[in-house]
Design an enzyme around this catalytic site. Sequence first.
Site, PDB file in Angstrom:
ATOM      1  N   ASP A 131      -8.900  -3.798   6.963  1.00  0.00           N
ATOM      2  CA  ASP A 131      -7.890  -2.731   7.056  1.00  0.00           C
ATOM      3  C   ASP A 131      -7.412  -2.616   8.501  1.00  0.00           C
ATOM      4  O   ASP A 131      -7.074  -1.526   8.982  1.00  0.00           O
ATOM      5  CB  ASP A 131      -8.447  -1.395   6.568  1.00  0.00           C
ATOM      6  CG  ASP A 131      -7.360  -0.357   6.269  1.00  0.00           C
ATOM      7  OD1 ASP A 131      -6.184  -0.756   6.114  1.00  0.00           O
ATOM      8  OD2 ASP A 131      -7.672   0.843   6.206  1.00  0.00           O
ATOM      9  N   GLU A 173       0.868  -1.182   0.000  1.00  0.00           N
ATOM     10  CA  GLU A 173       0.000   0.000   0.000  1.00  0.00           C
ATOM     11  C   GLU A 173       0.904   1.231   0.000  1.00  0.00           C
ATOM     12  O   GLU A 173       1.325   1.726   1.023  1.00  0.00           O
ATOM     13  CB  GLU A 173      -0.933   0.011   1.218  1.00  0.00           C
ATOM     14  CG  GLU A 173      -1.983   1.101   1.107  1.00  0.00           C
ATOM     15  CD  GLU A 173      -2.958   1.129   2.268  1.00  0.00           C
ATOM     16  OE1 GLU A 173      -3.934   1.892   2.168  1.00  0.00           O
ATOM     17  OE2 GLU A 173      -2.749   0.414   3.267  1.00  0.00           O
ATOM     18  N   HIS A 196     -10.083   0.481  -0.438  1.00  0.00           N
ATOM     19  CA  HIS A 196     -11.018   1.052   0.545  1.00  0.00           C
ATOM     20  C   HIS A 196     -11.800   2.249  -0.042  1.00  0.00           C
ATOM     21  O   HIS A 196     -11.531   3.410   0.264  1.00  0.00           O
ATOM     22  CB  HIS A 196     -10.357   1.406   1.874  1.00  0.00           C
ATOM     23  CG  HIS A 196      -9.047   2.111   1.852  1.00  0.00           C
ATOM     24  ND1 HIS A 196      -8.796   3.240   1.097  1.00  0.00           N
ATOM     25  CD2 HIS A 196      -7.904   1.868   2.521  1.00  0.00           C
ATOM     26  CE1 HIS A 196      -7.578   3.661   1.310  1.00  0.00           C
ATOM     27  NE2 HIS A 196      -7.001   2.835   2.158  1.00  0.00           N
TER      28      HIS A 196
END
EC number: 3.5.1.25
Length: 395
Positions: free
Chosen positions: A281, A132, A219
């Site tokens: 997450d 990420e 997300h």
Amino acid sequence: MISIINAKIITPYRVLEKGFVTIEDGRIIDVQATDKWPTASANHQLIDAGGLYLSPGFIDIHIHGGGGSDFMDNDIDAYLNIAETHARYGTTAMLPTTLTSEQALLLETFKVYEQSLSKNKNGAQFYGLHLEGPYFAMEQRGAQDPRYIRNPEPEEYEPILRDYKHLIARWSAAPELPGALTFGRRVCEEGILCALAHTDAVYEEVVKGVEAGYRLATHLYSGMSGMTRRNAYRYAGAIESCLLLDDIDVEIIADGTHLPEPFLKLICKVKAKNQIILITDAMRAAGTNVTESILGSKVNGLPVVVEDDVAKLPDRKSFAGSVATADRLIRTMRNKAGLELAEAVQMLTANPARILGLQHQIGTIAKGLKADLLLFDEDIQIQKTMINGRFVYEK
């Protein structure tokens, strides 16, 4: 050989009200919707589910930590602790997820991840890293450390792809950055899932990203631009673009806090059910009762507070990852989004398996697939977790 009998079996389409599943050598060899159970023998153990739900194991493709550990701690024991913590809540497969960091820390992560693979016996199994960052839009960084955010440069990512592509399952980046389209094409060429994230892109830039291979919205709504004006003209942001474009799947933090009920219902109304993926997450505080924690590495991570069932930056202006576990996601989608149980479970099993290309290994209860299975009650309280045909958790 083991048969789990007297179970409500969850498929991607419905719940079989009474049936059994037979497992041998870590694989499912039979699934039947019947109350005529197999016969027990010295070589065939029967486990009575007592009417509990039998579900595929949950697959979390975006997770940072839990149980007081974070993958960015770069410690094998941390990896194992996270895997075992989340197995207690139904996760049987996961993608350990990094944060934007200095490159030296990222390179160390590859080594620790690889070393942890053979040692992970009792926790959710690892199916590749999720990188990420660090290629993000500064204005959409959220809790990502601004010191390390940068544009994608071949001099940096090409050596990573050369040396570590076999360890990377997905890579999230902002498609509007200089060099991000070339980056996306290269990532896809190596068979790695490319996702858009922490982005200020407008519709035209998202379309170019899709054409370059970006296939997943990281997300949705979090760290993502919405409708904006430029000289009185309206432009669709990344949020609207991801909802509109059929070529993009979306993942959502379904903890009920990051996305309240109206947003969950809107996503389920606009996107096809097989294009929605639930993620935790989760950061290190997941599965604990702490009120203060650290996002990222213990060495140089960001301090956060944990309140209202979510992690926040100390100034309370931004969330800093969730403290959710996978069971909570299912409850949220059923109770707040109004989904049927089978639909919610599909979003945490079959859907992530498909987007990772693992649908012939995990994600559904079907003959020939790995016996990654869960038994849970009406409140989605996990009673047993099985990975590769062996129970790793029993309440």
